[in-house]
Design a protein around this motif. Sequence first.
Motif, short mmCIF file in Angstrom:
data_model
loop_
_atom_site.label_atom_id
_atom_site.label_comp_id
_atom_site.label_asym_id
_atom_site.label_seq_id
_atom_site.Cartn_x
_atom_site.Cartn_y
_atom_site.Cartn_z
N LEU A 29 0.30 4.59 -12.78
CA LEU A 29 0.03 3.76 -11.61
C LEU A 29 0.60 2.36 -11.77
O LEU A 29 0.63 1.80 -12.87
N ALA A 30 1.02 1.79 -10.64
CA ALA A 30 1.40 0.38 -10.56
C ALA A 30 0.91 -0.14 -9.22
O ALA A 30 1.15 0.48 -8.19
N SER A 31 0.24 -1.28 -9.25
CA SER A 31 -0.30 -1.85 -8.01
C SER A 31 0.56 -2.98 -7.46
O SER A 31 0.29 -3.47 -6.38
N ARG A 32 1.58 -3.38 -8.22
CA ARG A 32 2.47 -4.47 -7.81
C ARG A 32 3.92 -4.04 -8.00
O ARG A 32 4.24 -3.26 -8.90
N ALA A 33 4.80 -4.58 -7.17
CA ALA A 33 6.21 -4.24 -7.25
C ALA A 33 6.82 -4.65 -8.59
O ALA A 33 7.58 -3.89 -9.20
N HIS A 34 6.48 -5.84 -9.06
CA HIS A 34 7.08 -6.32 -10.31
C HIS A 34 6.59 -5.51 -11.51
O HIS A 34 7.35 -5.28 -12.46
N GLN A 35 5.36 -5.06 -11.47
CA GLN A 35 4.86 -4.17 -12.51
C GLN A 35 5.63 -2.85 -12.49
O GLN A 35 6.01 -2.32 -13.54
N ALA A 36 5.89 -2.34 -11.29
CA ALA A 36 6.64 -1.09 -11.16
C ALA A 36 8.06 -1.24 -11.70
O ALA A 36 8.58 -0.34 -12.39
N GLY A 55 3.29 -1.21 1.76
CA GLY A 55 2.50 -2.42 1.96
C GLY A 55 2.00 -3.01 0.66
O GLY A 55 0.81 -2.97 0.36
N LEU A 56 2.90 -3.58 -0.12
CA LEU A 56 2.55 -4.16 -1.42
C LEU A 56 2.31 -5.67 -1.29
O LEU A 56 2.93 -6.33 -0.46
N PRO A 57 1.45 -6.23 -2.14
CA PRO A 57 1.09 -7.65 -2.00
C PRO A 57 2.17 -8.63 -2.45
O PRO A 57 2.19 -9.77 -1.98
N ASP A 58 3.06 -8.21 -3.36
CA ASP A 58 4.01 -9.17 -3.91
C ASP A 58 5.45 -8.95 -3.46
O ASP A 58 6.34 -9.74 -3.79
N MET A 59 5.71 -7.88 -2.72
CA MET A 59 7.06 -7.61 -2.24
C MET A 59 6.97 -6.54 -1.16
O MET A 59 6.19 -5.59 -1.30
N ASP A 60 7.75 -6.69 -0.11
CA ASP A 60 7.77 -5.64 0.90
C ASP A 60 8.32 -4.36 0.29
O ASP A 60 9.31 -4.39 -0.47
N GLY A 61 7.70 -3.25 0.62
CA GLY A 61 8.09 -1.98 0.01
C GLY A 61 9.51 -1.57 0.31
O GLY A 61 10.16 -0.93 -0.52
N VAL A 62 10.03 -1.93 1.49
CA VAL A 62 11.42 -1.60 1.81
C VAL A 62 12.37 -2.37 0.89
O VAL A 62 13.38 -1.83 0.43
N ASP A 63 12.04 -3.62 0.59
CA ASP A 63 12.87 -4.39 -0.34
C ASP A 63 12.84 -3.76 -1.73
O ASP A 63 13.87 -3.68 -2.42
#
Length: 223
Positions: A29-36, A55-63
């Motif tokens: 699991l990853a809850s943030r884009a930068h963690q992923a 719908g991620l809190p630190d980066m738009d998922g499409v980006d």
Amino acid sequence: MNILLIEDDDLLAQGVQSALTNDKWSVSLASRAHQALQIIHNQETRPDLIILDLGLPDMDGVDLLHRIKGMQSDGIALPVLVLTARDSIGDKVLGLDSGADDYLTKPFEVEELQARLRVLERRFSPIAIETIRVGSVILDTSRYSLTVDTETYILPRREFALLRTLMESPGRVFSREQLIDRMYEWDEEISSNSVDVHIHNLRKKTGADFIRSIRGVGWLVVK
């Protein structure tokens, strides 16, 4: 297959992780884009497939999707299934045009998610699975051919897409809308009775009892 689920809703993420782990998948699991991105860049933790919430809190998922698909130039090619509440046609087109290999909207059934993952696993497996067999019916996915006992047929594209969808998940009922999604491209005109026509044609080849109708619900291939 190792899956990375990028989802900031902890309850949903844990539920999906539990359901997929109980099947056959290994899910991190990853809850943030930068963690992923850290997980993906690390060769030891890099997954085989990604499930991505937009719908991620630190980066738009499409980006984030663009960044993941941009890694192909570095030799990192990962299939991505988008799992999101963004359910408009425009959102779906944007996600698929941005490189998503599949797009599933919330709310969803776990069984459908599992089926779509199996499809992606077969599609991106190093050893391609060329045939799908249910009983005496064999579908050759490399030749678009159907063999029933000793008879072989070359299927039109839409008949092939419909039958492949049903045979990949035998015993599961697919609605008219789900089958239309698998048969048609976004810009094609859809006839209201198209599914009925294709199923009628397929039954002539597979036998009347192979594809069963559930009145008011949909169709399934009998195991």
